[in-house]
Design an enzyme around this catalytic site. Structure first.
Site, PDB file in Angstrom:
ATOM      1  N   GLU A 222       0.796  -1.232   0.000  1.00 25.04           N
ATOM      2  CA  GLU A 222       0.000   0.000   0.000  1.00 25.04           C
ATOM      3  C   GLU A 222       0.834   1.290   0.000  1.00 25.04           C
ATOM      4  OE1 GLU A 222      -3.035   0.081   2.906  1.00 25.04           O
ATOM      5  OE2 GLU A 222      -3.732  -1.924   2.424  1.00 25.04           O
TER       6      GLU A 222
ATOM      7  N   GLU B  37      -5.699  -8.295   1.102  1.00 23.23           N
ATOM      8  CA  GLU B  37      -6.185  -7.887   2.428  1.00 23.23           C
ATOM      9  C   GLU B  37      -7.651  -7.498   2.359  1.00 23.23           C
ATOM     10  OE1 GLU B  37      -4.137  -4.823   4.575  1.00 23.23           O
ATOM     11  OE2 GLU B  37      -2.166  -5.669   4.145  1.00 23.23           O
TER      12      GLU B  37
HETATM   13  C1  GCO Z   1      -3.221  -1.551   5.680  1.00 20.85           C
HETATM   14  C2  GCO Z   1      -2.153  -2.398   6.099  1.00 20.85           C
HETATM   15  C3  GCO Z   1      -2.479  -3.284   7.270  1.00 20.85           C
HETATM   16  C4  GCO Z   1      -3.567  -2.771   8.198  1.00 20.85           C
HETATM   17  C5  GCO Z   1      -4.931  -3.259   7.752  1.00 20.85           C
HETATM   18  C6  GCO Z   1      -6.033  -2.718   8.649  1.00 20.85           C
HETATM   19  O1  GCO Z   1      -3.892  -1.940   4.734  1.00 20.85           O
HETATM   20  O2  GCO Z   1      -3.356  -0.487   6.261  1.00 20.85           O
HETATM   21  O3  GCO Z   1      -1.721  -3.240   5.044  1.00 20.85           O
HETATM   22  O4  GCO Z   1      -1.245  -3.302   7.901  1.00 20.85           O
HETATM   23  O5  GCO Z   1      -3.330  -3.232   9.488  1.00 20.85           O
HETATM   24  O6  GCO Z   1      -5.194  -2.818   6.483  1.00 20.85           O
HETATM   25  O7  GCO Z   1      -5.997  -1.320   8.626  1.00 20.85           O
END
Ligand code: GCO
Length: 466
Positions: free
Chosen positions: A167, A355
């Site tokens: 990200e 994710e």
């Molecule tokens: C993100 C990160 C994760 C977060 C999850 C929840 O996407 O911000 O990859 O580390 O913990 O998304 O916010």
């Protein structure tokens, strides 16, 4: 008319985590400090004054966690490498104890029939490199390539699925414009130079992985959230387009040859000052896959008071929307919309949702966590993924975020995203009801795969999931 059927073939089910949010052991076995170790010590930055130092004890308990993954029948595990555990000073001599940990971790995955998927950078830049300018120093490209080569030399023989960045819009935006994430930098130029250098790393890292061959698959991940205008007014639509340019287009479009999205956000033109001759080509890459990481959507309205974007998000609660425990709107249709959209970018041949998940106020009672809201969240979002797949989107897998509760950045350990509950006093693990639901879903889906059959994307049609 029968609804289109999901082709179950080659679809993978996984679970994701990251080094800075779970390992702890921040001063063990030669690990160097990261920017999150430093940032979390600053007063007021992290809820409860929590730091990654505690973590979930993954560094010591990784075998316990892998046994849980195997017991649940989850065959794909995404985790990240701590750059400063491998190269304590960011460059130079590797820390053999750090490399040995990941060597053992990969072997332990494979021994349990779990496919490791590795993210090389999940926000935890070595502090030593931040002191040299970090993402605002174009040298970060070479620092990253040297680091990746150090890791690949040890693990590329057994790990086939790699992601360059986690990200980039999050760590550049929150960490270099808003100052609410590590390293706590603010300002437009700090943001834009970090964006350009991260875009260079994104493409260079993909090409580096692809130069290895031998079945290595080069990917990278994108944070995504559909952005819609509060009202169908010219101002709100313009505001939504500006926010969309940052949240969804800023990194994938230079990679796919479309350049930076200055059409929707003219201020992005200022990135030109960081662009050197040949960079436009350097930014391009054709990944073997991309990871889509999505949780919610954003409703925005115009706001002249907000510099550059002239946009302000509208609280989901004010819209009477259903939200998670940290106020994120629950809107599964948005994941379907994102998948359909990202599949249209040229050069995108394979997508994984690397994710997706939700934080809810989980209560441990008599050793059990009845997290029905999380099960419902997972069900509705998985249905959105499978619906996109039935319509031809090359989405080939889903990774739930996250394996265990963990360090949720500014929320500290208060926000629980895990399929597994962590008692942070004892570091005992408790498998939540949603994990068992996910395990059953995977089992039924794999049963279909073995019969080479297909199914309706409505998850409950696969069996009597309740
Ligand atoms: C993100 C990160 C994760 C977060 C999850 C929840 O996407 O911000 O990859 O580390 O913990 O998304 O916010």
């Amino acid at each position: 008319m029968e609804s289109p059927q999901v082709n179950s073939k080659n679809f993978v089910w996984g679970v994701s985590s990251s080094a800075p949010q779970t390992e702890g052991a921040t001063e063990r076995d030669g690990r160097g400090a990261s920017i999150w170790d430093e940032f979390s010590k600053k007063r007021g930055k992290i809820a409860g004054g929590h730091t990654p130092g505690i973590g979930t004890g993954f560094y010591s308990n990784y075998l316990v966690d892998l046994d849980i993954v195997r017991m649940l029948g989850i065959r794909h595990f995404r985790f990240s490498i701590s750059w400063s555990r491998v190269l304590p000073n960011g460059t130079g001599l590797p820390n053999t104890k750090g490399l040995d940990f990941y060597d053992r971790l990969v072997d332990a995955c494979l021994l349990r029939g779990i496919e490791p998927w590795i993210t090389l950078y999940h926000w935890d830049l070595p502090l030593a490199l931040q002191k040299k300018g970090g993402w605002n120093n174009r040298d970060v490209v070479n620092w990253y390539l040297d680091y990746a080569e150090t890791v690949l030399t040890v693990l590329a023989d057994r790990v086939k699925n790699w992601m360059v960045l986690n990200e980039p819009v999050a760590f550049t935006g929150a960490g270099h414009f808003l100052g609410i994430h590590a390293p706590g930098k603010k300002g437009l130029d700090t943001f834009l130079s970090s964006v350009h250098h991260a875009s260079l790393v994104q493409a260079a890292g993909i090409k580096q992985l692809q130069s290895i061959g031998s079945g290595i698959r080069a990917g990278t991940t994108f944070s995504c959230s559909p952005v819609i205008p509060l009202r169908e007014s010219e101002k709100d639509i313009k505001a939504a387009n500006a926010v969309d340019a940052v949240l969804n287009r800023l990194f994938i479009e230079p990679m796919t040859g479309n350049g930076y999205p200055t059409d929707a956000l003219p201020i992005l033109d200022r990135i030109e000052k960081y662009i050197q001759s040949g960079d436009v080509e350097r930014l391009k890459a054709i990944p073997d896959f991309i990871g889509i990481q999505q949780y919610t959507r954003h409703v925005v309205r115009s706001s002249w008071m907000v510099p550059y974007l002239q946009a302000k998000t509208v609280s989901p609660i004010s819209l009477n929307a259903e939200t998670t425990s940290i106020g994120w709107e629950i809107h599964p249709e948005s994941l379907y919309i994102t998948l359909k959209r990202f599949a249209t970018y040229n050069g995108i041949s394979s997508i994984y949702v690397t994710e997706n998940g939700a934080a809810f106020t989980d209560k441990l009672a008599m050793g059990r966590v009845r997290d029905t809201k999380r099960t419902n969240y997972l069900r509705s979002h998985i249905e959105a993924v499978l619906r996109a797949r039935t319509e031809g989107v090359p989405v080939n897998g889903y990774f739930a975020w996250s394996l265990t509760d963990n360090f949720e950045w500014t929320e500290g350990y208060n926000a629980r995203f895990g399929l597994v509950y962590i008692d942070y006093v004892t570091q005992r693990r408790f498998i939540k009801d949603s994990a068992y639901w996910y395990s059953e879903l995977i089992h039924d889906f794999e049963a279909m795969q073995s019969k080479n059959s297909s199914c309706d994307y409505a998850v409950d049609s696969m069996s009597d999931h309740k």
